[in-house]
Write a protein that holds these residues in place. Structure first.
Motif, PDB file in Angstrom:
ATOM      1  N   VAL A   1     -11.303   3.691  -3.105  1.00  0.00           N
ATOM      2  CA  VAL A   1     -10.740   2.938  -4.286  1.00  0.00           C
ATOM      3  C   VAL A   1     -10.229   1.421  -3.721  1.00  0.00           C
ATOM      4  O   VAL A   1     -10.167   0.582  -4.408  1.00  0.00           O
ATOM      5  CB  VAL A   1      -9.778   3.796  -5.174  1.00  0.00           C
ATOM      6  CG1 VAL A   1      -9.152   3.135  -6.179  1.00  0.00           C
ATOM      7  CG2 VAL A   1     -10.507   5.017  -5.431  1.00  0.00           C
ATOM      8  N   SER A   2      -9.178   1.592  -2.750  1.00  0.00           N
ATOM      9  CA  SER A   2      -8.535   0.482  -2.393  1.00  0.00           C
ATOM     10  C   SER A   2      -9.546  -0.683  -1.698  1.00  0.00           C
ATOM     11  O   SER A   2      -9.239  -1.719  -1.942  1.00  0.00           O
ATOM     12  CB  SER A   2      -7.451   0.747  -1.201  1.00  0.00           C
ATOM     13  OG  SER A   2      -8.022   1.366  -0.261  1.00  0.00           O
ATOM     14  N   SER A   3     -10.595   0.206  -1.175  1.00  0.00           N
ATOM     15  CA  SER A   3     -11.696  -0.945  -0.534  1.00  0.00           C
ATOM     16  C   SER A   3     -12.357  -1.928  -1.870  1.00  0.00           C
ATOM     17  O   SER A   3     -12.477  -2.934  -1.793  1.00  0.00           O
ATOM     18  CB  SER A   3     -12.608  -0.056   0.099  1.00  0.00           C
ATOM     19  OG  SER A   3     -13.887  -1.069   0.812  1.00  0.00           O
ATOM     20  N   ILE A   4     -12.479  -1.014  -2.848  1.00  0.00           N
ATOM     21  CA  ILE A   4     -13.223  -1.732  -3.757  1.00  0.00           C
ATOM     22  C   ILE A   4     -12.280  -2.600  -4.667  1.00  0.00           C
ATOM     23  O   ILE A   4     -12.660  -3.845  -4.940  1.00  0.00           O
ATOM     24  CB  ILE A   4     -13.686  -0.737  -4.989  1.00  0.00           C
ATOM     25  CG1 ILE A   4     -14.754   0.060  -4.552  1.00  0.00           C
ATOM     26  CG2 ILE A   4     -13.998  -1.356  -6.387  1.00  0.00           C
ATOM     27  CD1 ILE A   4     -15.078   1.249  -5.406  1.00  0.00           C
ATOM     28  N   LEU A   5     -11.105  -2.409  -4.827  1.00  0.00           N
ATOM     29  CA  LEU A   5     -10.189  -3.238  -5.363  1.00  0.00           C
ATOM     30  C   LEU A   5      -9.904  -4.638  -4.326  1.00  0.00           C
ATOM     31  O   LEU A   5      -9.836  -5.791  -4.835  1.00  0.00           O
ATOM     32  CB  LEU A   5      -8.802  -2.831  -5.601  1.00  0.00           C
ATOM     33  CG  LEU A   5      -8.727  -1.466  -6.524  1.00  0.00           C
ATOM     34  CD1 LEU A   5      -7.527  -0.705  -6.764  1.00  0.00           C
ATOM     35  CD2 LEU A   5      -9.031  -2.122  -8.068  1.00  0.00           C
TER      36      LEU A   5
ATOM     37  N   THR B   1      -4.798  -8.303  -5.154  1.00  0.00           N
ATOM     38  CA  THR B   1      -3.632  -8.045  -3.991  1.00  0.00           C
ATOM     39  C   THR B   1      -3.143  -6.843  -4.484  1.00  0.00           C
ATOM     40  O   THR B   1      -2.603  -6.735  -5.530  1.00  0.00           O
ATOM     41  CB  THR B   1      -2.698  -9.233  -4.224  1.00  0.00           C
ATOM     42  OG1 THR B   1      -3.301 -10.410  -3.687  1.00  0.00           O
ATOM     43  CG2 THR B   1      -1.420  -8.988  -3.272  1.00  0.00           C
ATOM     44  N   ILE B   2      -3.121  -5.824  -3.659  1.00  0.00           N
ATOM     45  CA  ILE B   2      -2.584  -4.384  -3.793  1.00  0.00           C
ATOM     46  C   ILE B   2      -1.087  -4.615  -3.487  1.00  0.00           C
ATOM     47  O   ILE B   2      -0.689  -4.678  -2.149  1.00  0.00           O
ATOM     48  CB  ILE B   2      -3.404  -3.470  -2.987  1.00  0.00           C
ATOM     49  CG1 ILE B   2      -4.922  -3.550  -3.232  1.00  0.00           C
ATOM     50  CG2 ILE B   2      -2.719  -2.260  -3.369  1.00  0.00           C
ATOM     51  CD1 ILE B   2      -5.548  -2.520  -2.614  1.00  0.00           C
ATOM     52  N   GLU B   3      -0.434  -4.396  -4.505  1.00  0.00           N
ATOM     53  CA  GLU B   3       1.083  -4.420  -4.212  1.00  0.00           C
ATOM     54  C   GLU B   3       1.796  -2.900  -4.101  1.00  0.00           C
ATOM     55  O   GLU B   3       2.712  -2.648  -3.166  1.00  0.00           O
ATOM     56  CB  GLU B   3       1.936  -4.977  -5.586  1.00  0.00           C
ATOM     57  CG  GLU B   3       1.351  -6.292  -5.784  1.00  0.00           C
ATOM     58  CD  GLU B   3       1.972  -7.010  -7.111  1.00  0.00           C
ATOM     59  OE1 GLU B   3       2.541  -6.286  -7.874  1.00  0.00           O
ATOM     60  OE2 GLU B   3       1.545  -8.155  -7.339  1.00  0.00           O
TER      61      GLU B   3
ATOM     62  N   PRO C   1       3.065   1.052 -19.295  1.00  0.00           N
ATOM     63  CA  PRO C   1       3.511  -0.270 -19.912  1.00  0.00           C
ATOM     64  C   PRO C   1       4.298  -1.078 -18.842  1.00  0.00           C
ATOM     65  O   PRO C   1       4.276  -2.300 -19.086  1.00  0.00           O
ATOM     66  CB  PRO C   1       5.036   0.368 -20.652  1.00  0.00           C
ATOM     67  CG  PRO C   1       4.453   1.617 -21.054  1.00  0.00           C
ATOM     68  CD  PRO C   1       3.679   2.064 -19.923  1.00  0.00           C
ATOM     69  N   ASP C   2       4.326  -0.874 -17.695  1.00  0.00           N
ATOM     70  CA  ASP C   2       4.959  -1.696 -16.783  1.00  0.00           C
ATOM     71  C   ASP C   2       3.799  -2.243 -15.871  1.00  0.00           C
ATOM     72  O   ASP C   2       4.021  -2.728 -14.791  1.00  0.00           O
ATOM     73  CB  ASP C   2       6.014  -0.900 -15.582  1.00  0.00           C
ATOM     74  CG  ASP C   2       5.326   0.289 -15.032  1.00  0.00           C
ATOM     75  OD1 ASP C   2       4.037   0.705 -15.301  1.00  0.00           O
ATOM     76  OD2 ASP C   2       5.964   0.970 -14.151  1.00  0.00           O
ATOM     77  N   GLY C   3       2.516  -1.848 -16.215  1.00  0.00           N
ATOM     78  CA  GLY C   3       1.615  -2.495 -15.467  1.00  0.00           C
ATOM     79  C   GLY C   3       0.777  -1.719 -14.542  1.00  0.00           C
ATOM     80  O   GLY C   3      -0.253  -1.704 -13.912  1.00  0.00           O
ATOM     81  N   VAL C   4       1.410  -0.538 -14.177  1.00  0.00           N
ATOM     82  CA  VAL C   4       0.858   0.534 -13.270  1.00  0.00           C
ATOM     83  C   VAL C   4      -0.037   1.067 -13.794  1.00  0.00           C
ATOM     84  O   VAL C   4      -0.388   1.561 -14.733  1.00  0.00           O
ATOM     85  CB  VAL C   4       2.048   1.456 -12.771  1.00  0.00           C
ATOM     86  CG1 VAL C   4       1.405   2.437 -11.809  1.00  0.00           C
ATOM     87  CG2 VAL C   4       3.101   0.775 -11.674  1.00  0.00           C
TER      88      VAL C   4
ATOM     89  N   LYS D   1      -0.695  -0.352  -8.226  1.00  0.00           N
ATOM     90  CA  LYS D   1      -0.007  -1.623  -8.927  1.00  0.00           C
ATOM     91  C   LYS D   1      -0.658  -2.888  -8.097  1.00  0.00           C
ATOM     92  O   LYS D   1      -0.559  -3.144  -6.857  1.00  0.00           O
ATOM     93  CB  LYS D   1       1.337  -1.881  -9.004  1.00  0.00           C
ATOM     94  CG  LYS D   1       1.890  -3.002  -9.677  1.00  0.00           C
ATOM     95  CD  LYS D   1       3.476  -2.633  -9.922  1.00  0.00           C
ATOM     96  CE  LYS D   1       3.946  -3.863 -10.837  1.00  0.00           C
ATOM     97  NZ  LYS D   1       5.382  -3.640 -11.199  1.00  0.00           N
ATOM     98  N   VAL D   2      -1.435  -3.809  -8.973  1.00  0.00           N
ATOM     99  CA  VAL D   2      -2.091  -5.137  -8.443  1.00  0.00           C
ATOM    100  C   VAL D   2      -1.500  -6.195  -8.959  1.00  0.00           C
ATOM    101  O   VAL D   2      -0.776  -6.364 -10.076  1.00  0.00           O
ATOM    102  CB  VAL D   2      -3.486  -5.106  -8.507  1.00  0.00           C
ATOM    103  CG1 VAL D   2      -4.263  -3.874  -7.532  1.00  0.00           C
ATOM    104  CG2 VAL D   2      -4.106  -4.863  -9.963  1.00  0.00           C
TER     105      VAL D   2
END
Length: 307
Positions: free
Chosen positions: A272-276, A282-284, A256-259, A232-233
């Protein structure tokens, strides 16, 4: 539709007011390996005893190979091999003699089948040893040998790994795979130990407190237990574009909740987190999710407790 080897309809069994089986309706297709999952006391052995004609149901019906009358069921049961809980053995007889008794009872011609079956379960060197001197694992293998006499079309194994060491469990798994692939034997395995079952079963039935909660195929279970990265970002659309372009994959879905559920690169979450992060997102929330058979089963029966 594939032929059904076993079908039950609203099968119910009560013992002095206690419901052991509660309107169980299940079906097992020819050529399948059906994992019958449930805790001790869930009703697995009761159903197997009814199928084998050892216990009468309070209500409901059983159909074997399309037969449902009492006379037809007696004949159909000759096509079954089964081991129910601890095998009943003659302690002062050897493994060979135990098999000979059952060969005669089943009306199987010739004794060659005894040697072949002992070899199949790895007891060829213990054929002359009295079963009273067997280890628990050896007794279990002899029980399986008895069930295999006569090459049954439908093999029913109730807790078959009881008493087997890790090597014995692996050998049993290999044996069942061979029977399934070479003889097209339909197999029902009843167990509450799930660590090996996912390596064998093509279908599953989950029973809890006498009720059949669910039947599903191995593929359906795989989809339900699929591993993924839960992401979720602050900008879902941008994240989806980055995943598509940078990871070169469409193997994800936006909920539907954006996840975002990413089914690729599950074992490399750092990348993956590094690319984002480099894309300015912003990684939530970011975590691996999914279930294995044990956790799926636990969650399934846990949910049932609150129904």
């Amino acid at each position: 539709m594939a032929e059904l080897v076993l079908r039950t309809n609203d099968l119910t069994k009560a013992y002095k007011g206690n419901i052991a089986l509660d309107k169980v309706t299940l079906s097992i297709k020819r050529g399948s390996i059906y994992g019958f999952i449930g805790q001790n006391g869930a009703g697995k052995s009761t159903l197997i005893r009814i199928v084998n004609g050892l216990v009468s149901p309070s209500s409901g019906s059983v159909e074997l190979f399309g037969a449902n009358s009492e006379r037809e069921l007696v004949l159909a049961r000759k096509r079954i091999g089964s081991i129910i809980e601890s095998p009943a053995l003659f302690p002062h007889m050897t493994a060979w003699e135990n098999l000979e008794v059952h060969r005669i009872q089943k009306g199987i011609p010739g004794r060659k089948c005894i040697e072949n079956t002992l070899e199949l379960v790895g007891l060829q060197e213990a054929g002359k040893k009295k079963s009273m001197h067997f280890s628990v694992g050896m007794k279990q293998r002899l029980g399986i040998a008895i069930a295999l006499l006569g090459d049954p079309e439908f093999l029913i194994l109730d807790e078959p790994t009881t008493g087997l060491d890790p090597t014995g469990v692996i050998k049993l798994r290999e044996l069942l795979k061979r029977l399934h692939s070479e003889n097209q034997t339909t197999i029902l395995i009843s167990t509450h130990i799930l660590s090996e079952l996912h390596l064998l079963a093509t279908h599953y039935g989950i029973i809890h407190k006498g009720k059949l909660l669910e039947q599903l195929t191995a593929n359906e279970l795989h989809e339900k237990c699929k591993q993924y990265l839960h992401i979720k970002v602050n900008d879902t659309s941008k994240a989806a574009t980055i995943i598509d372009q940078e990871l070169h994959t469409s193997n994800f879905e936006v909920m539907p909740d954006g996840v975002i559920r990413l089914y690729q690169s599950v074992h490399d979450p750092g990348m993956v987190s590094s690319i984002l992060f480099k894309a300015g997102l912003t990684i939530e929330q970011f975590m691996p999710m999914g279930e294995d058979l044990e956790s799926y089963f636990a969650n399934r029966i846990q949910g049932e407790r609150y129904v």
